[in-house]
Design a protein around this motif. Sequence first.
Motif, PDB file in Angstrom:
ATOM      1  N   GLY A 512      18.382  12.420  -1.840  1.00  0.00           N
ATOM      2  CA  GLY A 512      18.768  11.478  -0.790  1.00  0.00           C
ATOM      3  C   GLY A 512      18.485  10.060  -1.216  1.00  0.00           C
ATOM      4  N   TYR A 513      18.492   9.169  -0.222  1.00  0.00           N
ATOM      5  CA  TYR A 513      18.308   7.751  -0.501  1.00  0.00           C
ATOM      6  C   TYR A 513      17.047   7.245   0.182  1.00  0.00           C
ATOM      7  CZ  TYR A 513      22.968   7.399  -2.527  1.00  0.00           C
ATOM      8  OH  TYR A 513      24.062   7.528  -3.331  1.00  0.00           O
ATOM      9  N   GLN A 532      13.414   8.443   5.873  1.00  0.00           N
ATOM     10  CA  GLN A 532      13.794   9.384   6.927  1.00  0.00           C
ATOM     11  C   GLN A 532      14.599  10.557   6.379  1.00  0.00           C
ATOM     12  OE1 GLN A 532      15.682   7.443  10.217  1.00  0.00           O
ATOM     13  NE2 GLN A 532      14.043   5.938  10.508  1.00  0.00           N
ATOM     14  N   GLN A 533      15.403  10.326   5.328  1.00  0.00           N
ATOM     15  CA  GLN A 533      16.206  11.427   4.790  1.00  0.00           C
ATOM     16  C   GLN A 533      15.338  12.543   4.216  1.00  0.00           C
ATOM     17  OE1 GLN A 533      19.404  10.337   2.209  1.00  0.00           O
ATOM     18  NE2 GLN A 533      20.215   8.748   3.582  1.00  0.00           N
TER      19      GLN A 533
END
Length: 646
Positions: A512-513, A532-533
Amino acid sequence: MRAVVLTLLAVALVALYVALSTLPPQSSTTTSTQKPTSKPTTTQPTQTYTTTQTTPQPSSQASATTSPTPPQPVITTTTQPQVTTTTSTQEPKLKAWLAASDVNTTQLPTEVAYRVVVENVGNAATEVTLFNKTYVVKPGESVSVERRLKVYTAGRHKISEKVGNYTLEKEIYVWYYTPLLKAEPLTINVTEIPKLVNITVAVSNAGNATGYIDGLEIRPGQRVYINATVNVTKAGRFTVNIRNLEVEVNVRYLRAQIEVETPVKEVEALPGEKIAVPIVVKNSGNATDTVQVGGDAYSVAPGEEKTLWFSLVANRSGTYRLNIRSRDVQYDIEVKILLVTYRVQIALLAPIQKSGYMETTREEATIEVRDPDVEIVWQPIIYTNATRRVLTLVVDGNAVRVEPGKPTYIPERKVKVSISYTAPSTAELKTEINGTIYTLTLQIKLVPPTLSIQDVEKIEFRDTRVVNTKIKCTRPKYHEELVTLYELYAGINYNAGTFSGNAKIYLLGKTGYAYFNGIFNTQSGKAEIDLQQFDLPSLVVEFTVDPITVTKVTLKSGEEVQCQYPVELLPRVFKKPLMGPTRLDTAAALIIKILSASDVHAEQVTRDTVVLRDEWGNRITVEVYDNRIEIKGAVEGTIYGRFVLS
């Protein structure tokens, strides 16, 4: 009756305690100087109690001050400090003092004997305890206890003793008498080593007592002379022991030291010519010598320098050995005789001017140019060392007249060469003279332009190279996890002091980022990291700018956590990458290193572009424009600012 006696004894003891504990001691000191006729003596009392001091500075001795040794000892008389009891009809009355005199000694350390004296001047007997021993002192009697103090230095010393509640003090002076025999330094001149040398040594007595050497009396201030023999084995400064006395000896080895040289290493001459070679002779020794040059003898004094002449006939080219002799040494001076000949020089006229003699038939040279298409203009030049005759040489098939005393220029030649920044070119410049080919191999290098970065406003870049790192936190829920960075994008605005971007990473089993944004100045910065990802709370990371180092990590709520956040997940260019004039290939490599912390090397350079290769084989291109620098490849981005190519 027995009760009355006990009562009187109790009253006497109380009166003694009051006298010793309430009245301060009184003392006065009178000092006089006189020449002692004999060493002071000490009267032995009838009652003696001796204590020997065992430490270098006993508690009863204050620090001593050493005075300059006077010519005569000083005798000090001290009046007795009194301790007086209250006057009554029938009671003891005590006086206490220290009895001590100045000391004359010929040995240190030494012991000083003194006495603690307590006298009963009252009209009743009493008991006195001194140093754990009790004495009955009747009216008109005294008790005297001998004490000893060990002193280690001459000078003034203070004696201090505790008697009851009183401290008795007295100063004495310790006079130290000793001879101080000193030999004066001696210089010995010798002309051969080793050698037995008879010497006379001057000895002075700088002390304050008479000394002796082999029964010879030396009074204070007196100088005497003694004879001795020493074995000299080498020159220099030494200390020898004569009659148990240290003597500083300077041995001077007197000899000539001839240095021979010639300022002329090469002589140009015609065959059979008689020439005179200058010979410089210098005597840097300390004795005169005789030097023979060409059959003639010359005297050379110490420190003298002479120029003499050696005559010879030049009948061949080569090295001549000239024999020069001093009294003990032969010197061989080499002189090279060159018969008349010629020398060839290949001179560059364009694109730069450069010339050099062809010392051999093949020589090499290197030049640097800025134009990839260059025309080399050159010409041979011939020199002769002849002074009277003209040489005729065949140059590239043509007869050329070579005049003595001046250069002969051969017509210019030209050759065109194309080169690149990464591949230097080679040109061979050849000329044939009298059947000998002279070749100058010319290495031609293209020098890249220079880049100056005068200002940087903002940077946008993306790094797609994979980097493995670790993140370690006690909170949140992960402790130490491997992080794989697939891509880093960042935008840095130096005027606003802000930055933002994202990092594509693999963490906790998913890709993710991690988004970030923050502020910075020339010293430090702060970034908010959105995780959050990965189902993790956001972090606030504080860091220093140069070098970039994480200093503090907190949750967004403000709670501080122990977390080692990897700097690889942040941009590294918070400091403006300014630089003065720098070679373009070097400047491009520095820019990539600043952006990505990796080393690269230049593969290709043009007027405004550099192609680089990093340590993993990735290709990166840097292109320079007036107001920006474009970066393409594994690292890509744009740097906005002011740039100068020259």
